[in-house]
Design an enzyme around this catalytic site. Structure first.
Site, PDB file in Angstrom:
ATOM      1  N   HIS A   1       4.263   8.032  -7.576  1.00 61.01           N
ATOM      2  CA  HIS A   1       4.606   7.641  -5.925  1.00 61.01           C
ATOM      3  C   HIS A   1       5.203   6.432  -6.834  1.00 61.01           C
ATOM      4  O   HIS A   1       4.821   5.083  -7.254  1.00 61.01           O
ATOM      5  CB  HIS A   1       3.014   7.058  -5.620  1.00 61.01           C
ATOM      6  CG  HIS A   1       3.524   7.288  -4.282  1.00 61.01           C
ATOM      7  ND1 HIS A   1       3.634   5.473  -3.490  1.00 61.01           N
ATOM      8  CD2 HIS A   1       3.121   7.472  -2.589  1.00 61.01           C
ATOM      9  CE1 HIS A   1       3.190   5.914  -2.097  1.00 61.01           C
ATOM     10  NE2 HIS A   1       3.148   6.974  -1.343  1.00 61.01           N
TER      11      HIS A   1
ATOM     12  N   ASP B   1      -3.159   5.418 -11.302  1.00 54.49           N
ATOM     13  CA  ASP B   1      -3.718   5.522 -10.076  1.00 54.49           C
ATOM     14  C   ASP B   1      -3.966   5.987  -9.325  1.00 54.49           C
ATOM     15  O   ASP B   1      -3.939   7.498  -9.217  1.00 54.49           O
ATOM     16  CB  ASP B   1      -1.997   6.022  -8.898  1.00 54.49           C
ATOM     17  CG  ASP B   1      -1.518   5.544  -7.893  1.00 54.49           C
ATOM     18  OD1 ASP B   1      -2.449   5.781  -6.895  1.00 54.49           O
ATOM     19  OD2 ASP B   1      -0.511   6.171  -7.281  1.00 54.49           O
TER      20      ASP B   1
ATOM     21  N   GLN C   1      -4.321   9.060  -4.710  1.00 55.31           N
ATOM     22  CA  GLN C   1      -5.196  10.530  -4.287  1.00 55.31           C
ATOM     23  C   GLN C   1      -6.335  10.860  -4.596  1.00 55.31           C
ATOM     24  O   GLN C   1      -7.381  11.740  -4.515  1.00 55.31           O
ATOM     25  CB  GLN C   1      -3.893  11.818  -4.606  1.00 55.31           C
ATOM     26  CG  GLN C   1      -2.415  10.848  -4.790  1.00 55.31           C
ATOM     27  CD  GLN C   1      -2.984  11.343  -2.268  1.00 55.31           C
ATOM     28  OE1 GLN C   1      -3.494  12.530  -1.905  1.00 55.31           O
ATOM     29  NE2 GLN C   1      -1.990  10.591  -1.517  1.00 55.31           N
TER      30      GLN C   1
ATOM     31  N   LYS D   1      -7.141   6.514   2.466  1.00 53.39           N
ATOM     32  CA  LYS D   1      -7.550   8.004   2.130  1.00 53.39           C
ATOM     33  C   LYS D   1      -8.352   8.373   1.878  1.00 53.39           C
ATOM     34  O   LYS D   1      -9.020   9.634   1.484  1.00 53.39           O
ATOM     35  CB  LYS D   1      -6.327   7.951   0.666  1.00 53.39           C
ATOM     36  CG  LYS D   1      -4.977   7.898   0.978  1.00 53.39           C
ATOM     37  CD  LYS D   1      -4.031   8.097   0.281  1.00 53.39           C
ATOM     38  CE  LYS D   1      -3.034   7.555  -0.053  1.00 53.39           C
ATOM     39  NZ  LYS D   1      -1.507   7.464   1.151  1.00 53.39           N
TER      40      LYS D   1
ATOM     41  N   CYS E   1       7.509   9.769  -0.863  1.00 56.62           N
ATOM     42  CA  CYS E   1       7.374   8.325  -1.249  1.00 56.62           C
ATOM     43  C   CYS E   1       7.699   8.401  -3.217  1.00 56.62           C
ATOM     44  O   CYS E   1       6.721   8.012  -3.563  1.00 56.62           O
ATOM     45  CB  CYS E   1       6.487   7.322  -1.579  1.00 56.62           C
ATOM     46  SG  CYS E   1       6.698   6.567   0.337  1.00 56.62           S
TER      47      CYS E   1
END
Lengths: 171, 432
Positions: free
Chosen positions: B146, B222, B225, B248, B390
């Site tokens: 991302h 990251d 998600q 999220k 993104c």
């Protein structure tokens, strides 16, 4: 007319399916300008031939949604062969149509009235003469879909940038 | 835990953890916990398939935030009066819950509250990166990152003149690790997403961490998600930093987390300067606070952190194993349904095996632009994302400018998939 049909008028779908003036002019001599929509990743390349103050030819290429592609196609058909000052006027008129609230447009066939019941503020400097836009008026439904306005104006902003560039080169 | 009790008694749903089985999630009952899922859009019940962008919040989260606002609000770490102490206790309890949720060995020192995952990564770039990266150094990223895990490194690279190398992806949307050892030569940091927000690909983060450490590099993962959708264990993953966002994972916007190894965080300089992050300030300088407050300048998002803690409670009560099993089942059903209904007209990006991906399905339908697809779906009350997500380097690698993306959470079920497929058919007919 459903909201979707208001957005995707037949004329828009026609220009999307069979775009006019698609491609790229040899550059140079043509001016070549790229435009980006950072929101959706759309990219457009506009090439224009300017001869003695006339926009004598224009082509566009790139990828985009039906609104950005049909707007580019409609734009190319509308400006081709026109004197540059007229093209600038058209860009201004088109962008006004895209930037104002729908209620400041005259009521169209679907009877859009000012929600507050007034007949519109006549002191507004930029009441748009939609009729003067011809086929381009088909894009006025986009105003109801704020996220899509940038799709419709991408090619116009790119062309405007090209004309400014042309001014600098001849200055 | 009061808010958790409220939520469980409201539906009488949550039971002790059982064997992962997606049927064990009673989605119809769960949906009652999410007020927004009861609204109508353009005359249709909302069909929310954009949780990878931002998820909806259960009543338990909204209640926890409202209860704090109505009964307890005061600034944290300041007052000696009762509600200030209670506010601090709730805020720090949220930190501990969130740490436990990702298997942090020492949550009280390792969980840093930030604005979101993006700020968490910028925090690492601005502190560890600024202290450790210089000319000749190498940072390794993947092609599926991302922008949040790309641009901070671009920005720092333009100042510090280090090199960025890229781990490529194959046509299935999985990382090509054959050349990893060569890519890691001289590397000081590896940035990798646990799960691609476009492809759904679940990356072998533990394997990458092990190779990175072997080469002397640290790893920033990251988790934006992955953390909301499966069990996370930062120790098992072997990473050094992990970033994720509350919004999220059923929590509010405005708060995210950086987890970092305690020994590494201890050595880092402060991020932003201001109140809270200091032990002492004099006319000739300052002494930074201990971790994690050293990185939390100014009044933090207290309400939001408490909301994030309540979101973690909610997810924990449902059971992350069950959430994951449910989403595998949904992905599997979606892949099969799309294949059956659309065949070659619909191209799905990313791995074909449901177990190799999270609940994210990016697709191209015929040659209809994703924006146009999304516009038609909206007419039927269906929310999907259209755009570059993104992840422009990945878009270029895939050879597209944008995709349409449907993404799932625990409140989606097969009926959402059928509505999506039906509306896609309408879009196909509309654009001829």
């Amino acid at each position: 007319m459903s909201a979707l049909e208001g957005l995707y008028r037949e004329i828009i779908l026609d220009h999307y399916r069979s775009p006019r003036n698609r491609g790229e002019l040899a550059s140079p001599p043509a001016l070549r300008v790229e435009g980006f929509n950072p929101l959706c990743g759309d990219e457009i390349v506009v090439t224009v031939d300017l001869q003695r103050g006339i926009l004598s030819d224009i082509k566009f290429s790139g990828t985009g949604c039906s609104i950005s592609q049909s707007s580019a196609s409609l734009m190319s058909a509308a400006v081709k062969g026109k004197p540059v000052p007229e093209v600038r006027d058209l860009i201004r008129t088109f962008k006004s149509m895209m930037s104002i609230h729908e209620s400041t447009l005259p009521a169209g066939p679907d009877g859009v009235d000012n929600p507050d019941g007034s007949s519109g503020d006549n002191t507004e400097p930029d009441v748009i003469d939609v009729d003067a836009l011809g086929e381009l008026a088909a894009l006025q439904g986009v105003v109801k879909f704020p996220v899509r306005i940038k799709c419709a104006t991408l090619s116009w902003n790119t062309l405007a940038q090209g004309l400014d560039q042309g001014d600098q080169e001849t200055a | 835990m009061a808010e958790l009790t409220d939520s469980t008694s409201r539906s009488g749903r949550i039971e002790p953890a059982e064997a992962p089985n997606c049927d064990s999630l009673d989605v119809a009952l769960l949906r009652k916990d999410f007020p927004l899922l009861g609204i109508e859009v353009h005359g249709h019940p909302i069909c929310y398939l954009d949780s990878a962008s931002s998820s909806q919040r259960p009543i338990a989260v909204l209640d926890a935030m409202r209860n704090y606002e109505e009964t307890t609000h005061a600034n944290v770490h300041r007052g000696v009066y009762a509600i200030a102490e209670e506010a601090t206790a709730r805020f720090e309890t949220a930190r501990m819950k969130i740490g436990a949720f990702i298997g942090a060995p020492n949550p009280g020192r390792e969980i840093v509250f930030t604005k979101n995952a993006t700020e968490a990564i910028n925090l690492v770039a601005g502190t560890w990166g600024r202290a450790n990266l210089g000319e000749g150094d190498v940072v390794v990223l993947t092609e599926m990152e991302h922008h949040a895990n790309i641009v901070p490194w671009h920005m720092l690279a333009s100042e510090r003149r280090f090199t960025i190398r890229w781990i490529p992806i194959d046509d299935r949307g999985e990382l090509i690790l054959d050349d990893l050892d060569r890519l890691l030569e001289g590397a000081k940091l590896v940035g990798v997403t646990c799960m691609s927000n476009v492809l759904g690909t679940l990356n072998p983060v533990a394997e990458i961490s092990s190779a990175a450490h072997g080469a002397g590099a640290l790893v920033i993962a990251d988790g934006a998600q992955s953390v909301p959708h499966q069990v996370t264990d930062v120790v098992a993953l072997g990473v050094d930093f992990m970033a994720f966002s509350a919004h999220k994972m059923l929590g509010p916007t405005g708060v995210g987390v950086l987890w970092g190894r305690e020994a590494i965080l201890e050595e880092l300089p402060p991020f932003l300067g201001g109140g809270e992050m200091i032990l002492d300030v004099r006319k000739d300088g300052f002494t930074p606070n201990d971790i994690p407050w050293r990185f939390e300048a100014g009044t933090p998002p207290i309400t939001e952190a408490i909301g994030m803690g309540a979101a973690v409670d909610y997810l924990t009560a449902v059971g992350m194993d069950r959430v994951r099993a449910h989403e595998i089942s949904l992905s599997s059903a979606a892949l099969a349904l799309f294949e059956e209904r659309f065949g070659d007209d619909l191209r799905i990006f990313g791995p074909r095996e449901p177990s190799a991906r999270g609940g994210v399905i990016s697709f191209a339908y015929r040659d209809i632009h994703p924006h146009d697809i999304s516009q038609v779906l909206d007419e039927y009350g269906i929310c999907v994302r259209a755009g570059h997500h993104c992840a422009k380097p990945l878009m270029r690698r895939l050879g597209v400018s944008a995709t349409a993306r449907a993404s799932f959470a625990l409140y989606n079920d097969g009926s959402d998939l059928v509505r999506l497929a039906d509306a896609l058919e309408h879009a196909g007919a509309f654009f001829g």
